[in-house]
Design a protein around this motif. Structure first.
Motif, PDB file in Angstrom:
ATOM      1  N   SER A   1      51.420   0.404  58.097  1.00 21.19           N
ATOM      2  CA  SER A   1      50.804  -0.737  58.776  1.00 21.19           C
ATOM      3  C   SER A   1      51.320  -2.069  58.247  1.00 21.19           C
ATOM      4  O   SER A   1      51.374  -3.060  58.982  1.00 21.19           O
ATOM      5  CB  SER A   1      49.276  -0.683  58.634  1.00 21.19           C
ATOM      6  OG  SER A   1      48.895  -0.662  57.283  1.00 21.19           O
TER       7      SER A   1
ATOM      8  N   GLY B   1      47.870   0.688  62.514  1.00 22.72           N
ATOM      9  CA  GLY B   1      47.855   1.885  61.686  1.00 22.72           C
ATOM     10  C   GLY B   1      48.939   2.870  62.082  1.00 22.72           C
ATOM     11  O   GLY B   1      49.244   3.045  63.262  1.00 22.72           O
TER      12      GLY B   1
ATOM     13  N   THR C   1      50.164   7.940  58.335  1.00 15.68           N
ATOM     14  CA  THR C   1      50.447   6.622  57.775  1.00 15.68           C
ATOM     15  C   THR C   1      51.342   6.817  56.563  1.00 15.68           C
ATOM     16  O   THR C   1      51.545   7.938  56.088  1.00 15.68           O
ATOM     17  CB  THR C   1      49.155   5.902  57.339  1.00 15.68           C
ATOM     18  OG1 THR C   1      48.588   6.599  56.208  1.00 15.68           O
ATOM     19  CG2 THR C   1      48.135   5.830  58.462  1.00 15.68           C
TER      20      THR C   1
ATOM     21  N   SER D   1      43.801   3.419  60.257  1.00 17.69           N
ATOM     22  CA  SER D   1      44.187   2.208  59.538  1.00 17.69           C
ATOM     23  C   SER D   1      43.253   1.949  58.371  1.00 17.69           C
ATOM     24  O   SER D   1      42.036   1.792  58.549  1.00 17.69           O
ATOM     25  CB  SER D   1      44.166   1.006  60.494  1.00 17.69           C
ATOM     26  OG  SER D   1      44.278  -0.204  59.776  1.00 17.69           O
TER      27      SER D   1
ATOM     28  N   GLU E   1      43.025   7.045  56.421  1.00 13.24           N
ATOM     29  CA  GLU E   1      44.401   7.415  56.091  1.00 13.24           C
ATOM     30  C   GLU E   1      44.439   8.774  55.401  1.00 13.24           C
ATOM     31  O   GLU E   1      44.812   9.775  55.995  1.00 13.24           O
ATOM     32  CB  GLU E   1      45.042   6.329  55.226  1.00 13.24           C
ATOM     33  CG  GLU E   1      45.152   4.990  55.959  1.00 13.24           C
ATOM     34  CD  GLU E   1      46.177   4.065  55.332  1.00 13.24           C
ATOM     35  OE1 GLU E   1      47.189   4.563  54.796  1.00 13.24           O
ATOM     36  OE2 GLU E   1      45.976   2.840  55.377  1.00 13.24           O
TER      37      GLU E   1
END
Length: 462
Positions: free
Chosen positions: A18, A154, A294, A341, A350
């Motif tokens: 992100s 995200g 992520t 996110s 995450e």
């Protein structure tokens, strides 16, 4: 909203999907927009403003570097991580940026990339505003050639201001064969079709690609995951960048495990820990990784998949594809109904979602029914609810690296618990995801990737 596995999994660079991958994509998109509008060659100055969590922790997450490289036409998928820092210093020292890779404009990095530590844009905590002027020294009232706002929501997903019309995400309306937005609907699609969860996801992927393209794309991601683990184990750099003086542990642990010859019934878990540490140390150093879903949680799915391919007899490429498709199907539920996110819901979005995805995927390739897969995914998130995102110094190092290792083992445990049952449980995956979303809304902002709460303020920086 139709979401592909290749939206959730993509090749990029560390340390944050992100805060690094997203800003690079946004900057690249802005530069492309200048070219498509026919004004690129007229630009004399560009300013990038980062808001919210991006502004609060952008320095530690490499956001400034990502923006500069993106404006120069670099993509997260193809940029050379080894050239990133030297190129940033070249721009800083020369005062010249190659906009779109071709057009030179004046650039003073420290003033043209602005990090607003307290201000935010309305739609999301990770907001960005890019402005281009014809003048190299624009006045406050000069009319810009182009101004656009973007949001890094995200996992490297980036939305521009047109995609958040009415303060909501404008959905992708691509028709898929077995549409689902909830875990319950996913189980219904499996029951109706007689397919596994990975089978349903594969059928939907055919809306964008051929089956051969899906397979080759997923196996390429698996190759990058393996290379990342190998790079992390072989690294000769002892200290991670950023000033915390965090030592790499994966190379030493790899040597220890390779020198041991049986006798420890839990040795497999030490290897799982190694795989996760290797990935996240590579991520923290800005190396090439697979966003899954992520960067901050990128070690979990590779670690669990390495566990499966090494420790479960008979693992083939077919199972690798099924693993990643199942993980992606579960990941879409988090994107649809909550968030991945850390700036929006904390680390539960995450590491929690990645643990859930890996647990469900492992349950499927170990022979679990769709109900057992859903149960494993629910266990994976249930025991990460409330997890805060509190990176010390704004760096994806403490507690992020160890957190991936712990969550990888937790995912394996969740899958094994589910496979010992019949898939029936009191708390459904949908209810757990809703709880995660509600908990994220109640969580104080300082615990959501701002480095202003939790360990970030209770650990003295070295």
């Amino acid at each position: 909203m139709a979401i592909s596995a290749f939206d959730l999994f993509s090749v990029g660079i560390g340390p944050s999907s992100s805060h690094t991958v997203g800003p690079m994509r946004a900057a690249h998109t802005f530069a492309d927009g200048l070219r498509s509008e026919g004004v690129l060659e007229r630009v004399g100055r560009v300013r990038a403003e980062l808001f919210g969590s991006l502004g609060a922790t952008g320095h530690g997450h490499g956001s400034v570097k990502a923006v500069v490289l993106g404006l120069e036409g670099e993509n997260p998928e193809t940029t050379d991580p080894r050239r990133a820092d030297p190129r940033l210093e070249e721009v800083r020292s020369s005062g010249v940026l190659r906009l779109g890779g071709t057009h030179e404009v004046a650039c003073t990095v420290d003033t043209d990339v602005v990090l607003h530590r307290r201000a935010s844009l309305p739609f999301h905590a990770n907001g960005m505003r890019f402005t281009a002027w014809e003048s190299a020294t624009p006045a406050d009232d000069d009319e810009p050639l182009l101004r656009r706002e973007y949001y890094s929501v995200g996992g490297g997903f980036v939305l521009d201001e047109d995609e958040v019309g009415g303060n909501r995400i404008v959905p992708d309306e691509t028709p898929v064969r077995y549409p689902f937005t909830t875990g319950n609907q996913l189980l219904e699609r499996c029951a109706e079709s007689g397919l596994s969860i990975s089978g349903v996801m594969m059928a939907n992927e055919l809306s964008w690609r051929t089956e051969a393209e899906v397979r080759s794309g997923l196996l390429h991601l698996w190759e990058v995951m393996q290379e990342c683990v190998d790079n992390g184990c072989r690294s000769t750099e002892g200290v991670l960048p950023g000033g915390l003086k965090v030592q790499r542990r994966a190379p030493r642990l790899a040597r220890q495990l390779r020198s041991e010859h049986g006798g420890d019934p839990l040795a497999a878990m030490d290897w799982v820990t190694l795989y996760a540490l290797a990935v996240n140390e590579e991520n923290a150093s800005g190396g090439r990784i697979v966003t899954a879903p992520t960067n901050g949680a990128a070690g979990i799915i590779p670690a669990v998949l390495h566990y499966y391919t090494r420790w479960v007899p008979g693992a083939t490429d077919d199972e690798v594809v099924a693993f990643l498709l199942t993980a992606a199907a579960i990941g879409t539920l988090y994107k649809e109904n909550a968030s991945i996110s850390g700036a929006e819901v904390g680390c539960q979005g995450e590491v929690g979602s990645a643990c859930s995805m890996a647990a469900g995927a492992l349950a499927e390739v170990l022979g679990g029914t769709p109900d057992q897969v859903e149960n494993a995914a629910e266990i994976g998130i249930e025991h990460n609810l409330g997890l805060t995102c509190d990176p010390v110094g704004g760096l994806v190092q403490i507690p992020c690296i160890e957190r991936n290792a712990v969550a990888s083992v937790k995912a394996i445990t969740a899958a094994r618990i589910a496979l010992r049952g019949n898939g029936k449980q009191i708390v459904s995956l949908d209810k757990a995801i809703k709880t995660m979303r509600d908990t994220g809304r109640d969580m104080k902002v300082k615990y959501k990737e701002t480095a202003r709460g939790g360990l970030a303020v209770n650990v003295i920086e070295c």
